[in-house]
Motif scaffolding. Structure first.
Motif, PDB file in Angstrom:
ATOM      1  N   HIS A 125      -5.276 -37.363   8.431  1.00  0.00           N
ATOM      2  CA  HIS A 125      -6.181 -38.151   9.265  1.00  0.00           C
ATOM      3  C   HIS A 125      -7.616 -37.845   8.852  1.00  0.00           C
ATOM      4  O   HIS A 125      -8.039 -36.688   8.882  1.00  0.00           O
ATOM      5  CB  HIS A 125      -5.980 -37.807  10.747  1.00  0.00           C
ATOM      6  CG  HIS A 125      -4.589 -38.096  11.224  1.00  0.00           C
ATOM      7  ND1 HIS A 125      -4.144 -39.349  11.555  1.00  0.00           N
ATOM      8  CD2 HIS A 125      -3.516 -37.274  11.387  1.00  0.00           C
ATOM      9  CE1 HIS A 125      -2.877 -39.303  11.918  1.00  0.00           C
ATOM     10  NE2 HIS A 125      -2.462 -38.050  11.818  1.00  0.00           N
ATOM     11  N   TYR A 126      -8.328 -38.896   8.407  1.00  0.00           N
ATOM     12  CA  TYR A 126      -9.706 -38.715   7.971  1.00  0.00           C
ATOM     13  C   TYR A 126     -10.659 -39.112   9.096  1.00  0.00           C
ATOM     14  O   TYR A 126     -10.393 -40.025   9.872  1.00  0.00           O
ATOM     15  CB  TYR A 126      -9.983 -39.581   6.743  1.00  0.00           C
ATOM     16  CG  TYR A 126      -9.194 -39.171   5.522  1.00  0.00           C
ATOM     17  CD1 TYR A 126      -9.605 -38.095   4.741  1.00  0.00           C
ATOM     18  CD2 TYR A 126      -8.044 -39.870   5.155  1.00  0.00           C
ATOM     19  CE1 TYR A 126      -8.887 -37.716   3.621  1.00  0.00           C
ATOM     20  CE2 TYR A 126      -7.317 -39.493   4.041  1.00  0.00           C
ATOM     21  CZ  TYR A 126      -7.746 -38.409   3.272  1.00  0.00           C
ATOM     22  OH  TYR A 126      -7.028 -38.047   2.165  1.00  0.00           O
ATOM     23  N   GLN A 127     -11.769 -38.418   9.136  1.00  0.00           N
ATOM     24  CA  GLN A 127     -12.821 -38.738  10.099  1.00  0.00           C
ATOM     25  C   GLN A 127     -14.158 -38.689   9.394  1.00  0.00           C
ATOM     26  O   GLN A 127     -14.374 -37.860   8.496  1.00  0.00           O
ATOM     27  CB  GLN A 127     -12.806 -37.738  11.265  1.00  0.00           C
ATOM     28  CG  GLN A 127     -11.611 -37.896  12.197  1.00  0.00           C
ATOM     29  CD  GLN A 127     -11.702 -36.968  13.381  1.00  0.00           C
ATOM     30  OE1 GLN A 127     -12.284 -35.893  13.298  1.00  0.00           O
ATOM     31  NE2 GLN A 127     -11.132 -37.385  14.498  1.00  0.00           N
ATOM     32  N   VAL A 128     -15.049 -39.589   9.765  1.00  0.00           N
ATOM     33  CA  VAL A 128     -16.396 -39.602   9.192  1.00  0.00           C
ATOM     34  C   VAL A 128     -17.195 -38.445   9.776  1.00  0.00           C
ATOM     35  O   VAL A 128     -17.349 -38.318  10.987  1.00  0.00           O
ATOM     36  CB  VAL A 128     -17.100 -40.947   9.490  1.00  0.00           C
ATOM     37  CG1 VAL A 128     -18.528 -40.933   8.947  1.00  0.00           C
ATOM     38  CG2 VAL A 128     -16.310 -42.102   8.898  1.00  0.00           C
ATOM     39  N   LYS A 129     -17.685 -37.556   8.891  1.00  0.00           N
ATOM     40  CA  LYS A 129     -18.470 -36.421   9.368  1.00  0.00           C
ATOM     41  C   LYS A 129     -19.959 -36.748   9.404  1.00  0.00           C
ATOM     42  O   LYS A 129     -20.689 -36.280  10.270  1.00  0.00           O
ATOM     43  CB  LYS A 129     -18.238 -35.215   8.460  1.00  0.00           C
ATOM     44  CG  LYS A 129     -16.833 -34.627   8.598  1.00  0.00           C
ATOM     45  CD  LYS A 129     -16.703 -33.371   7.755  1.00  0.00           C
ATOM     46  CE  LYS A 129     -15.324 -32.746   7.962  1.00  0.00           C
ATOM     47  NZ  LYS A 129     -15.160 -31.507   7.150  1.00  0.00           N
ATOM     48  N   ASN A 130     -20.410 -37.526   8.410  1.00  0.00           N
ATOM     49  CA  ASN A 130     -21.821 -37.914   8.415  1.00  0.00           C
ATOM     50  C   ASN A 130     -22.010 -39.153   7.553  1.00  0.00           C
ATOM     51  O   ASN A 130     -21.126 -39.497   6.752  1.00  0.00           O
ATOM     52  CB  ASN A 130     -22.707 -36.768   7.910  1.00  0.00           C
ATOM     53  CG  ASN A 130     -22.329 -36.347   6.511  1.00  0.00           C
ATOM     54  OD1 ASN A 130     -22.472 -37.106   5.567  1.00  0.00           O
ATOM     55  ND2 ASN A 130     -21.802 -35.115   6.368  1.00  0.00           N
ATOM     56  N   THR A 131     -23.111 -39.829   7.685  1.00  0.00           N
ATOM     57  CA  THR A 131     -23.440 -41.009   6.878  1.00  0.00           C
ATOM     58  C   THR A 131     -24.857 -40.866   6.346  1.00  0.00           C
ATOM     59  O   THR A 131     -25.692 -40.160   6.926  1.00  0.00           O
ATOM     60  CB  THR A 131     -23.354 -42.308   7.712  1.00  0.00           C
ATOM     61  OG1 THR A 131     -24.279 -42.225   8.797  1.00  0.00           O
ATOM     62  CG2 THR A 131     -21.949 -42.521   8.269  1.00  0.00           C
ATOM     63  N   GLN A 132     -25.107 -41.550   5.242  1.00  0.00           N
ATOM     64  CA  GLN A 132     -26.447 -41.525   4.641  1.00  0.00           C
ATOM     65  C   GLN A 132     -26.781 -42.929   4.165  1.00  0.00           C
ATOM     66  O   GLN A 132     -26.035 -43.519   3.374  1.00  0.00           O
ATOM     67  CB  GLN A 132     -26.485 -40.546   3.469  1.00  0.00           C
ATOM     68  CG  GLN A 132     -27.871 -40.406   2.857  1.00  0.00           C
ATOM     69  CD  GLN A 132     -27.894 -39.371   1.733  1.00  0.00           C
ATOM     70  OE1 GLN A 132     -26.845 -38.854   1.344  1.00  0.00           O
ATOM     71  NE2 GLN A 132     -29.066 -39.066   1.237  1.00  0.00           N
ATOM     72  N   LYS A 133     -27.846 -43.506   4.649  1.00  0.00           N
ATOM     73  CA  LYS A 133     -28.231 -44.870   4.316  1.00  0.00           C
ATOM     74  C   LYS A 133     -29.260 -44.851   3.189  1.00  0.00           C
ATOM     75  O   LYS A 133     -30.166 -44.026   3.166  1.00  0.00           O
ATOM     76  CB  LYS A 133     -28.814 -45.575   5.541  1.00  0.00           C
ATOM     77  CG  LYS A 133     -27.818 -45.713   6.684  1.00  0.00           C
ATOM     78  CD  LYS A 133     -28.444 -46.407   7.870  1.00  0.00           C
ATOM     79  CE  LYS A 133     -27.448 -46.540   9.017  1.00  0.00           C
ATOM     80  NZ  LYS A 133     -28.059 -47.165  10.212  1.00  0.00           N
TER      81      LYS A 133
END
Length: 245
Positions: free
Chosen positions: A21-29
């Motif tokens: 199960h994958y989860q988004v830890k952070n995003t970068q725009k």
């Protein structure tokens, strides 16, 4: 039986527990500007290159040779007549029953070049997935239909002739015969038009309509294949099918 059910249930729980199960830890725009200076992505280019080569070989195939650049115009023009005649003859070859052909002027999206005409030019001329369709009108309403064409200044037709006089159609003939108000007439056109496209409200007066599993673009290509098979040059002309008084 209960033992077997227990085994299956345990296996299901075990598989579920092993699932990732994958989860988004952070995003970068970040904004990536796309321009000619943007470096090519070799991996992406190599991925689609075989498909592009195959598509190019199909689209660059010469489907006919033309004596001149073929352009559209009003009340009639070589491109108008070519398009309508192509519809007429390709539909007749498919045993579609109709009296004359009409298509909308706005549907002619580009001219055809002088010399070699590659397949992609036919896709540019007819970029839509429209299918052949027929609509049958009473004799009274077919008079209105020609007035509809006359009011627009002329549209591509085949199998009929008329003169535009102050926005009205006069001297109308279908396959060389004057309109018989007691008869009904069937127009070959596109599914786009019989559904009211491009101001085609006149089609709401049709007695009946029918759509065929035959695309207009395929009809154009089928018509052009007859020229290629006979080594004939494409040379559509104005023949006076629509005149101005």
């Amino acid at each position: 039986m209960k033992f077997k059910f227990l085994i299956v249930a345990l296996a299901a729980l075990l598989l579920q527990a092993c699932g990732v199960h994958y989860q988004v830890k952070n995003t970068q725009k970040q904004i990536y500007l796309v321009s000619a200076d943007f470096p090519a992505d070799a991996a992406l280019s190599n991925f689609y290159k075989p498909y592009k080569q195959q598509l190019d070989s199909i689209m660059n195939d010469v489907v006919v040779v033309s004596t001149k650049e073929i352009q559209k115009g009003k009340p009639e023009a070589p491109l108008n007549n070519f398009f309508a005649d192509a519809m007429y003859h390709s539909a007749k070859a498919k045993n579609i029953q109709f009296d004359f052909t009409y298509t909308n002027y706005g549907g002619l999206r580009t001219s055809l070049p002088k010399g070699n005409v590659p397949r992609y030019k036919i896709f540019e001329l007819m970029p839509f997935e429209n299918a052949f369709a027929t609509a049958t009108f009473s004799g009274q309403h077919i008079v209105e239909f020609f007035n509809f064409i006359a009011n627009s200044g002329g549209e591509p037709i085949s199998g009929a002739t008329f003169t535009i006089d102050n926005g009205k159609a006069i001297d109308v003939k279908i396959n060389g015969e004057p309109i018989n108000l007691e008869k009904s007439y069937t127009i070959l056109t596109s599914d786009y038009m019989i559904n009211g496209g491009d101001g085609g409200e006149i089609f709401t007066k049709a007695i009946s309509k029918k759509v065929y599993e035959y695309k207009l673009r395929d009809g154009l290509l089928d018509y052009l294949s007859t020229f290629k098979n006979k080594n004939q040059i494409l040379n559509p002309v104005n023949d006076g099918r629509i005149k101005l008084k």
